[in-house]
Design an enzyme around this catalytic site. Structure first.
Site, PDB file in Angstrom:
ATOM      1  N   GLY A  76       0.815  -1.217   0.000  1.00 55.89           N
ATOM      2  CA  GLY A  76       0.000   0.000   0.000  1.00 55.89           C
ATOM      3  C   GLY A  76       0.843   1.258   0.000  1.00 55.89           C
ATOM      4  N   ASP A  77       0.181   2.375  -0.255  1.00 56.68           N
ATOM      5  CA  ASP A  77       0.817   3.698  -0.247  1.00 56.68           C
ATOM      6  C   ASP A  77       1.939   3.829  -1.262  1.00 56.68           C
ATOM      7  OD1 ASP A  77      -0.879   4.321   1.900  1.00 56.68           O
ATOM      8  OD2 ASP A  77       0.536   3.422   3.304  1.00 56.68           O
ATOM      9  N   GLU A  78       1.818   3.123  -2.353  1.00 61.89           N
ATOM     10  CA  GLU A  78       2.847   3.177  -3.403  1.00 61.89           C
ATOM     11  C   GLU A  78       2.756   4.472  -4.203  1.00 61.89           C
ATOM     12  OE1 GLU A  78       0.590   0.734  -3.149  1.00 61.89           O
ATOM     13  OE2 GLU A  78       1.616  -1.168  -2.781  1.00 61.89           O
TER      14      GLU A  78
ATOM     15  N   LYS B 147      -0.502   5.331  -5.878  1.00 58.88           N
ATOM     16  CA  LYS B 147      -1.288   4.778  -6.995  1.00 58.88           C
ATOM     17  C   LYS B 147      -1.853   5.867  -7.911  1.00 58.88           C
ATOM     18  CE  LYS B 147      -3.210   2.034  -3.784  1.00 58.88           C
ATOM     19  NZ  LYS B 147      -2.181   1.743  -2.760  1.00 58.88           N
TER      20      LYS B 147
ATOM     21  N   GLY C 241      -5.824   5.759   1.805  1.00 60.68           N
ATOM     22  CA  GLY C 241      -5.410   7.149   1.957  1.00 60.68           C
ATOM     23  C   GLY C 241      -4.561   7.522   0.771  1.00 60.68           C
ATOM     24  N   HIS C 242      -5.091   8.406  -0.059  1.00 59.26           N
ATOM     25  CA  HIS C 242      -4.364   8.811  -1.253  1.00 59.26           C
ATOM     26  C   HIS C 242      -4.037  10.293  -1.145  1.00 59.26           C
ATOM     27  CE1 HIS C 242      -5.817   5.016  -2.732  1.00 59.26           C
ATOM     28  NE2 HIS C 242      -7.062   5.432  -2.773  1.00 59.26           N
TER      29      HIS C 242
ATOM     30  N   THR D  46      -7.090   0.111  10.436  1.00 55.23           N
ATOM     31  CA  THR D  46      -7.295   1.560  10.453  1.00 55.23           C
ATOM     32  C   THR D  46      -8.455   1.949  11.375  1.00 55.23           C
ATOM     33  OG1 THR D  46      -8.763   1.416   8.537  1.00 55.23           O
ATOM     34  CG2 THR D  46      -6.420   1.812   8.083  1.00 55.23           C
TER      35      THR D  46
ATOM     36  N   GLN E 211      -5.539  -0.225  -1.196  1.00 57.05           N
ATOM     37  CA  GLN E 211      -4.604  -1.166  -0.567  1.00 57.05           C
ATOM     38  C   GLN E 211      -3.659  -1.764  -1.625  1.00 57.05           C
ATOM     39  OE1 GLN E 211      -8.218  -1.536   0.365  1.00 57.05           O
ATOM     40  NE2 GLN E 211      -7.543   0.195   1.576  1.00 57.05           N
TER      41      GLN E 211
ATOM     42  N   THR F 232      -5.995  -6.660   4.665  1.00 56.16           N
ATOM     43  CA  THR F 232      -7.299  -6.020   4.746  1.00 56.16           C
ATOM     44  C   THR F 232      -8.352  -7.065   4.392  1.00 56.16           C
ATOM     45  OG1 THR F 232      -8.547  -4.032   4.160  1.00 56.16           O
ATOM     46  CG2 THR F 232      -7.320  -5.122   2.355  1.00 56.16           C
TER      47      THR F 232
ATOM     48  N   THR G 189      -1.546   8.486   5.495  1.00 54.49           N
ATOM     49  CA  THR G 189      -2.497   9.522   5.096  1.00 54.49           C
ATOM     50  C   THR G 189      -3.789   9.391   5.902  1.00 54.49           C
ATOM     51  OG1 THR G 189      -1.607   9.294   2.867  1.00 54.49           O
ATOM     52  CG2 THR G 189      -3.641  10.520   3.055  1.00 54.49           C
ATOM     53  N   THR G 190      -4.119   8.169   6.304  1.00 56.37           N
ATOM     54  CA  THR G 190      -5.388   7.927   6.999  1.00 56.37           C
ATOM     55  C   THR G 190      -5.232   8.053   8.507  1.00 56.37           C
ATOM     56  OG1 THR G 190      -6.119   6.506   5.205  1.00 56.37           O
ATOM     57  CG2 THR G 190      -7.256   6.224   7.299  1.00 56.37           C
ATOM     58  N   THR G 191      -4.217   7.406   9.066  1.00 50.10           N
ATOM     59  CA  THR G 191      -4.113   7.372  10.527  1.00 50.10           C
ATOM     60  C   THR G 191      -2.922   8.165  11.057  1.00 50.10           C
ATOM     61  OG1 THR G 191      -2.849   5.327  10.367  1.00 50.10           O
ATOM     62  CG2 THR G 191      -5.228   5.101  10.696  1.00 50.10           C
ATOM     63  N   GLY G 192      -2.066   8.662  10.163  1.00 52.75           N
ATOM     64  CA  GLY G 192      -0.903   9.435  10.601  1.00 52.75           C
ATOM     65  C   GLY G 192       0.207   8.585  11.206  1.00 52.75           C
TER      66      GLY G 192
HETATM   67  P1  GDP Z   1      -1.600   5.495  -2.335  1.00 47.05           P
HETATM   68  O1  GDP Z   1      -2.183   4.976  -1.097  1.00 47.05           O
HETATM   69  O2  GDP Z   1      -1.005   4.453  -3.214  1.00 47.05           O
HETATM   70  O3  GDP Z   1      -2.542   6.392  -3.093  1.00 47.05           O
HETATM   71  O4  GDP Z   1      -0.353   6.410  -1.905  1.00 47.05           O
HETATM   72  P2  GDP Z   1      -0.294   7.495  -0.707  1.00 47.05           P
HETATM   73  O5  GDP Z   1      -0.902   8.752  -1.198  1.00 47.05           O
HETATM   74  O6  GDP Z   1      -0.776   6.919   0.565  1.00 47.05           O
HETATM   75  O7  GDP Z   1       1.277   7.639  -0.538  1.00 47.05           O
HETATM   76  C1  GDP Z   1       2.095   8.031  -1.581  1.00 47.05           C
HETATM   77  C2  GDP Z   1       2.799   9.339  -1.194  1.00 47.05           C
HETATM   78  O8  GDP Z   1       3.907   9.521  -2.024  1.00 47.05           O
HETATM   79  C3  GDP Z   1       1.954  10.600  -1.378  1.00 47.05           C
HETATM   80  O9  GDP Z   1       2.251  11.479  -0.341  1.00 47.05           O
HETATM   81  C4  GDP Z   1       2.386  11.145  -2.722  1.00 47.05           C
HETATM   82  O10 GDP Z   1       2.255  12.562  -2.837  1.00 47.05           O
HETATM   83  C5  GDP Z   1       3.832  10.764  -2.706  1.00 47.05           C
HETATM   84  N1  GDP Z   1       4.410  10.503  -4.025  1.00 47.05           N
HETATM   85  C6  GDP Z   1       3.854   9.855  -5.083  1.00 47.05           C
HETATM   86  N2  GDP Z   1       4.749   9.710  -6.079  1.00 47.05           N
HETATM   87  C7  GDP Z   1       5.917  10.259  -5.631  1.00 47.05           C
HETATM   88  C8  GDP Z   1       7.227  10.377  -6.173  1.00 47.05           C
HETATM   89  O11 GDP Z   1       7.510   9.936  -7.273  1.00 47.05           O
HETATM   90  N3  GDP Z   1       8.171  11.002  -5.398  1.00 47.05           N
HETATM   91  C9  GDP Z   1       7.894  11.481  -4.145  1.00 47.05           C
HETATM   92  N4  GDP Z   1       8.863  12.060  -3.443  1.00 47.05           N
HETATM   93  N5  GDP Z   1       6.669  11.367  -3.607  1.00 47.05           N
HETATM   94  C10 GDP Z   1       5.697  10.758  -4.324  1.00 47.05           C
HETATM   95  P1  IMO Z   2      -3.905   2.640   0.489  1.00 42.66           P
HETATM   96  O1  IMO Z   2      -5.051   2.522  -0.474  1.00 42.66           O
HETATM   97  C1  IMO Z   2      -1.511   0.878   3.677  1.00 42.66           C
HETATM   98  C2  IMO Z   2      -3.580  -1.883   6.394  1.00 42.66           C
HETATM   99  C3  IMO Z   2      -3.773  -1.452   7.843  1.00 42.66           C
HETATM  100  C4  IMO Z   2      -3.739  -2.806   8.528  1.00 42.66           C
HETATM  101  C5  IMO Z   2      -4.459  -3.720   7.542  1.00 42.66           C
HETATM  102  C6  IMO Z   2      -5.935  -3.955   7.845  1.00 42.66           C
HETATM  103  O2  IMO Z   2      -3.675   4.009   0.993  1.00 42.66           O
HETATM  104  O3  IMO Z   2      -2.678   1.985  -0.066  1.00 42.66           O
HETATM  105  P2  IMO Z   2      -8.113  -2.450   7.632  1.00 42.66           P
HETATM  106  O4  IMO Z   2      -8.489  -1.160   8.292  1.00 42.66           O
HETATM  107  O5  IMO Z   2      -8.113  -2.393   6.148  1.00 42.66           O
HETATM  108  O6  IMO Z   2      -8.904  -3.610   8.149  1.00 42.66           O
HETATM  109  O7  IMO Z   2      -6.585  -2.722   8.092  1.00 42.66           O
HETATM  110  O8  IMO Z   2      -4.322  -3.089   6.269  1.00 42.66           O
HETATM  111  N1  IMO Z   2      -4.096  -0.936   5.391  1.00 42.66           N
HETATM  112  C7  IMO Z   2      -3.333  -0.158   4.621  1.00 42.66           C
HETATM  113  N2  IMO Z   2      -1.988   0.033   4.606  1.00 42.66           N
HETATM  114  N3  IMO Z   2      -2.284   1.514   2.776  1.00 42.66           N
HETATM  115  C8  IMO Z   2      -3.618   1.322   2.751  1.00 42.66           C
HETATM  116  O9  IMO Z   2      -4.412   1.820   1.776  1.00 42.66           O
HETATM  117  C9  IMO Z   2      -4.208   0.490   3.733  1.00 42.66           C
HETATM  118  N4  IMO Z   2      -5.483   0.093   4.006  1.00 42.66           N
HETATM  119  C10 IMO Z   2      -5.392  -0.783   5.017  1.00 42.66           C
HETATM  120  O10 IMO Z   2      -2.720  -0.627   8.253  1.00 42.66           O
HETATM  121  O11 IMO Z   2      -2.417  -3.267   8.643  1.00 42.66           O
HETATM  122 MG    MG Z   3      -2.237   5.401   0.931  1.00 40.46          MG
END
Ligand code: GDP
Ligand code: IMO
Ligand code: MG
Length: 428
Positions: free
Chosen positions: A12-14, A16, A40-41, A128, A223, A238, A298-301
């Protein structure tokens, strides 16, 4: 052509939203097919920063029709809060369509999520706390409430009664909480019904018609692969199918309609919550990655756990999802490192293994085998074509690509939506 699925290839949090941004004006529909407001995006557009949870990040792309499909669990209060916040900043959400078959998250789901986690003690998953798991559990147990139930008060009341019957026993007798009344849940849900009504549709029909008409539909996964309830690090996952197959069941389009599957990977790895993570760094390198990459949820800090790139995880994701292209994000975060380790295989009980062990216990004990690649110190945030990158950064990408199971078609070099190096057309 084309139905394009975008999924996380790690935990997650790549980032997307980067792939959605790259497709930009070519997108007609953007669909959330799994999860809920556990996602959390963060998307940066110019000077503006948006944090989205329930809405797909593609909602920020002008002109697209955003769809919340049947596979999603919806906390309706959160939905309206998010819509209002976007509208206040001038983002048009008027085209949003919500599936009549999506399930709702109510107060008892949120409460149960929190108390069951507390009772797990040291075996906590680190959810979360948004009620995601309990809402999906009700769906599977056939005691869930769907969006369409809000438009039939009689049915709604019967279903809430059915759901609360056993839950109140649990809440009061096991968890020492107060009982929840049928009226408070029914009144709360009905209070949203009229505002919701014009958004609700048969989204499966809508999306199939859109594809028939040659529109471009992007399915944006919440996720990631390693958090998928079937293919992830169960039970530290999840409660939905966050892999590419989920786009089909979660939206009502046939699997054969999917043309492209884009996997998003960070140039390193992060994870939030408990569970195995072989390349995790518990030393100052981990701290460095967290600070440089601003790795806080982004969601829980919560601070995210950090580690080096794990190629077996990428290969697994490529296989499970049928990834046609990777988008690698956050390469800029690695700038300044002398050497960059990449996990190429694991050692399990003294033996080298190339792929993720099927036994969760083995995966827990897997020790990464690293190869080191030379780093670079130049600022890469302005790079827009591959040749703009320093030689060592190019070599890092090429080396990682060779062992990750699919081509790397774009590279993120900064948080801004423009900060991306495009290598191959994602739709070609
Ligand atoms: P998601 O859950 O896959 O939508 O990703 P998140 O938003 O939770 O986390 C990705 C974070 O990386 C965000 O704060 C984006 O603004 C940041 N981000 C995305 N692409 C890049 C990148 O290429 N470089 C840097 N430094 N930050 C990025
Ligand atoms: P995005 O879309 C990272 C993790 C939680 C926990 C597990 C189960 O931003 O990539 P849940 O509340 O879904 O039952 O929690 O999954 N988790 C994430 N981790 N990015 C997310 O979403 C997540 N959504 C859930 O931290 O370990
Ligand atoms: Mg995220």
């Amino acid at each position: 052509m084309p139905a394009v699925v975008i999924i996380g290839a790690q935990w997650g949090d790549e980032g997307k939203g980067k792939a959605t941004d790259l497709l930009g004006s070519r997108i007609d529909y953007v669909v959330k097919f799994n999860g809920g407001n556990n996602a959390g995006h963060t998307v940066v557009v110019g000077d503006e920063k948006y944090a989205l949870h329930l809405l797909p990040s593609g909602i920020l792309t002008e002109g697209v029709v955003p769809v919340i499909a049947n596979g999603v669990v919806i906390d309706i209060e959160v939905l309206f809060d998010e819509i209002d916040a976007l509208n206040a900043r001038g983002v048009d959400t008027s085209k949003l369509v919500v599936s009549a078959n999506a399930h709702v998250i109510t107060q008892y789901h949120r409460t149960l999520d929190k108390v069951t986690e507390r009772f797990l003690g040291s075996r906590q998953i680190g959810t979360t706390g948004r009620g995601i798991g309990p809402s999906y559990a009700d769906k599977i147990n056939r005691v869930g409430i769907r969006i369409q139930d809000l438009f039939d008060e009689n049915i709604l009341r019967q279903k809430v009664e059915g759901a609360l019957h056993s839950k109140n026993q649990l809440l009061v007798k096991l968890y020492n909480r107060r009982a929840i009344t049928v009226d408070e849940i029914v009144d709360d849900l009905l209070s949203y019904a009229e505002r919701l009504r014009p958004m609700v549709a048969d989204t499966g029909l809508l999306l199939n018609q859109a594809l028939d008409a040659g529109k471009t539909v992007v399915f944006e996964g919440g996720q990631a692969t390693m958090l998928d309830v079937d293919h992830g690090t169960y039970p530290f996952v999840t409660s939905s199918n966050s892999t590419a197959g989920g786009a089909s069941t979660g939206s009502g389009i046939g699997p054969g309609r999917i043309d492209r599957v884009i996997g998003i990977v960070k140039a390193y790895t992060t994870r939030v919550g408990a569970g195995p993570f072989p390349t995790e760094l518990l030393d100052e390198s981990g701290e460095w990655l967290r600070a440089r990459g601003f790795e806080f949820g982004t969601t829980t800090g919560r601070p995210r756990r950090t580690g080096w790139y794990d190629a077996p995880v990428a290969r697994y994701a490529a296989r499970i999802n049928g990834i046609t292209d990777f988008v690698m994000t956050k390469l800029d975060v690695l700038t300044g490192l002398k050497e960059i380790p990449v996990c190429v295989a694991y050692e399990v009980d003294g033996e080298r293994v190339e792929e993720i062990p099927v036994s969760q216990t083995d995966f827990h004990h897997a020790v990464p085998i690293y190869e080191n690649f030379p780093g670079w110190s130049e600022d890469i945030s302005g790079a827009r074509v591959f040749e703009d990158l320093p030689k060592n950064a190019q070599d890092y990408v090429l080396a990682v690509e060779a062992i990750s199971g699919s081509r790397i078609s774009a590279i993120g070099v900064g948080p801004d939506r423009e900060a991306i190096v495009a290598r191959h057309d994602l739709l070609d």
